[in-house]
Design an enzyme around this catalytic site. Structure first.
Site, PDB file in Angstrom:
ATOM      1  N   CYS A   1       0.995  -1.304   0.259  1.00 49.25           N
ATOM      2  CA  CYS A   1      -0.639   0.094  -0.120  1.00 49.25           C
ATOM      3  C   CYS A   1       0.330   1.133  -0.454  1.00 49.25           C
ATOM      4  CB  CYS A   1      -0.675   0.055   0.833  1.00 49.25           C
ATOM      5  SG  CYS A   1      -1.451   1.368   2.258  1.00 49.25           S
TER       6      CYS A   1
ATOM      7  N   HIS B   1       0.856   3.601   3.245  1.00 49.25           N
ATOM      8  CA  HIS B   1       1.669   3.003   4.717  1.00 49.25           C
ATOM      9  C   HIS B   1       2.867   2.466   4.702  1.00 49.25           C
ATOM     10  CE1 HIS B   1      -2.943   3.994   5.635  1.00 49.25           C
ATOM     11  NE2 HIS B   1      -2.617   4.987   6.723  1.00 49.25           N
TER      12      HIS B   1
ATOM     13  N   GLN C   1      -5.018  -0.872  -4.297  1.00 52.98           N
ATOM     14  CA  GLN C   1      -5.633  -1.768  -4.852  1.00 52.98           C
ATOM     15  C   GLN C   1      -6.748  -0.956  -6.712  1.00 52.98           C
ATOM     16  OE1 GLN C   1      -7.688  -4.136  -2.198  1.00 52.98           O
ATOM     17  NE2 GLN C   1      -9.043  -5.056  -3.973  1.00 52.98           N
TER      18      GLN C   1
ATOM     19  N   HIS D   1      -6.176  -5.711   4.036  1.00 55.99           N
ATOM     20  CA  HIS D   1      -4.868  -4.088   3.850  1.00 55.99           C
ATOM     21  C   HIS D   1      -3.988  -4.484   5.623  1.00 55.99           C
ATOM     22  CE1 HIS D   1      -5.486  -2.587  -0.069  1.00 55.99           C
ATOM     23  NE2 HIS D   1      -5.961  -3.179  -0.018  1.00 55.99           N
TER      24      HIS D   1
ATOM     25  N   CYS E   1      -3.099  -2.533   6.724  1.00 55.95           N
ATOM     26  CA  CYS E   1      -3.040  -1.440   7.367  1.00 55.95           C
ATOM     27  C   CYS E   1      -3.856  -1.062   8.212  1.00 55.95           C
ATOM     28  CB  CYS E   1      -2.260   0.095   5.903  1.00 55.95           C
ATOM     29  SG  CYS E   1      -3.532   0.078   4.997  1.00 55.95           S
TER      30      CYS E   1
END
Ligand code: ZN
Length: 207
Positions: free
Chosen positions: A89, A92, A130, A158, A160
């Protein structure tokens, strides 16, 4: 930029030394001692790890495809499901990972089946969101094969969102991108999603 061009444009190599120095800074900034035994080689290891998981920037799509495009007049729907992938991602720099399902309706041209997971990898091994990754895979196949339609559906977890704040460890995000007939014909989308449904699980309702 055109999908085929944007696929592998970063030619500058990873600066491992600079990366390792930066990781050392991170360790100090969080209050750690980067010279203690367990951390001594960590900056170097993290630098090598990042080079590997972000290798997609430097993959040349044409080398990857390596001539594996064939004429096939009568080819019907091609579906490669459950392609495992790992990405990072970009907000993050934590992993998101899951499965990609890629389908296309050929218009006289097909690509070797083994290449589709590699195309997913090409876009997964970057700092990503994504939604964009889903769209990039669809646009890339569209530009490469000029098929009657492409459908890409990605479901991912995810870290995060799993590790931070309100913990929703079981939540998965489903994204989709359609081109051509998959976009204009809802019936075709429904058929495809019905085929995928057992894998998508009861919680998701992609459409
Ligand atoms: Zn994130």
């Amino acid at each position: 930029m055109e999908p085929l061009e944007q696929a592998g444009t970063m030619v500058r190599p990873v600066d491992r030394g600079r990366l390792a120095e930066a990781i050392r800074e991170v360790l100090m900034a969080v209050g750690e001692d980067p010279d203690r035994e367990g951390l001594r080689r960590t900056p170097q290891r993290v630098a090598e790890m990042l080079e590997e998981v972000l290798a997609g920037y430097r993959m040349d799509p044409l080398t990857l495809i390596n001539g594996a495009i064939f004429e096939a007049e009568d080819a019907d729907l091609v579906l490669v499901r459950d392609i495992e992938f790992y990405s990072m991602c970009e907000h993050h720099m934590l992993p998101f990972f899951g499965r990609a399902h890629v389908a296309y309706l050929p218009d006289g041209r097909i690509i070797g089946l083994s290449k589709i997971p590699r195309i997913v990898d090409l876009f997964a091994r970057r700092l990503q969101v994504q939604e964009r990754m889903t769209r990039q895979i669809a646009d890339f196949l569209e530009a490469l094969l000029h098929p009657r339609g492409v459908a890409v559906i990605i479901e991912a977890a995810h870290l995060c969102t799993m590790m931070r704040g309100v913990r929703k460890a079981q939540a998965r995000m489903v994204t989709q991108a359609f081109t051509g007939l998959f976009r204009t014909q809802p019936e075709l989308r429904r058929e495809l999603l019905a085929q995928l449904q057992p894998g998508l699980g009861p919680r998701e309702e992609p459409l």
